[in-house]
Write a protein that holds these residues in place. Structure first.
Motif, PDB file in Angstrom:
ATOM      1  N   SER A  84       0.829  -1.203   0.000  1.00  0.00           N
ATOM      2  CA  SER A  84       0.000   0.000   0.000  1.00  0.00           C
ATOM      3  C   SER A  84       0.870   1.261   0.000  1.00  0.00           C
ATOM      4  N   SER A  85       0.220   2.398  -0.145  1.00  0.00           N
ATOM      5  CA  SER A  85       0.949   3.670  -0.097  1.00  0.00           C
ATOM      6  C   SER A  85       1.439   3.922   1.329  1.00  0.00           C
ATOM      7  N   ASP A  86       2.428   4.762   1.442  1.00  0.00           N
ATOM      8  CA  ASP A  86       2.975   5.083   2.763  1.00  0.00           C
ATOM      9  C   ASP A  86       1.928   5.733   3.657  1.00  0.00           C
TER      10      ASP A  86
END
Length: 109
Positions: A33-35
């Motif tokens: 996933s994104s940060d």
């Protein structure tokens, strides 16, 4: 003392037989996933003064996880339901609304 009903084995147990597991109904994000999403999953939690949905484990019983709806101010329990449930049952939401008109938690009300 907090007393909860385990929906898996049907036992009503005191909190000394249970283990709290934090907030219920979290969207879990993994390493792909994104940060921002992963940071939100790790560190951002609701901490309301009022109705809250939590995970509990019947650690000194059947060992199963379940969810509980309770008020953090009064310790009133509105109900418990299996952990595999993705949203609180309508009966529990109706019970909360009957006692706490205008309540909200995330996108529920």
């Amino acid at each position: 003392m907090l007393t909860l009903h385990c929906p898996s084995c049907g036992v009503t147990a005191e909190e000394t037989e249970l283990h709290a597991g934090g907030e219920a109904h979290l969207t879990r994000y993994g390493p792909d996933s994104s940060d921002d999403s992963f940071e939100s999953y790790l560190f951002t939690r609701e901490n309301p003064k009022g109705v809250h949905f939590e995970r509990w484990r019947h650690s000194h019983g059947c060992g199963k996880w379940f969810h509980a709806a309770r008020c953090t101010m009064t310790m009133e329990v509105f109900g418990t339901y299996p952990a595999q449930t993705t949203e609180p049952p309508q009966g529990i939401l109706d019970a909360i609304t009957a006692k706490r008109p205008g309540w909200s938690w995330r996108d529920l009300s």
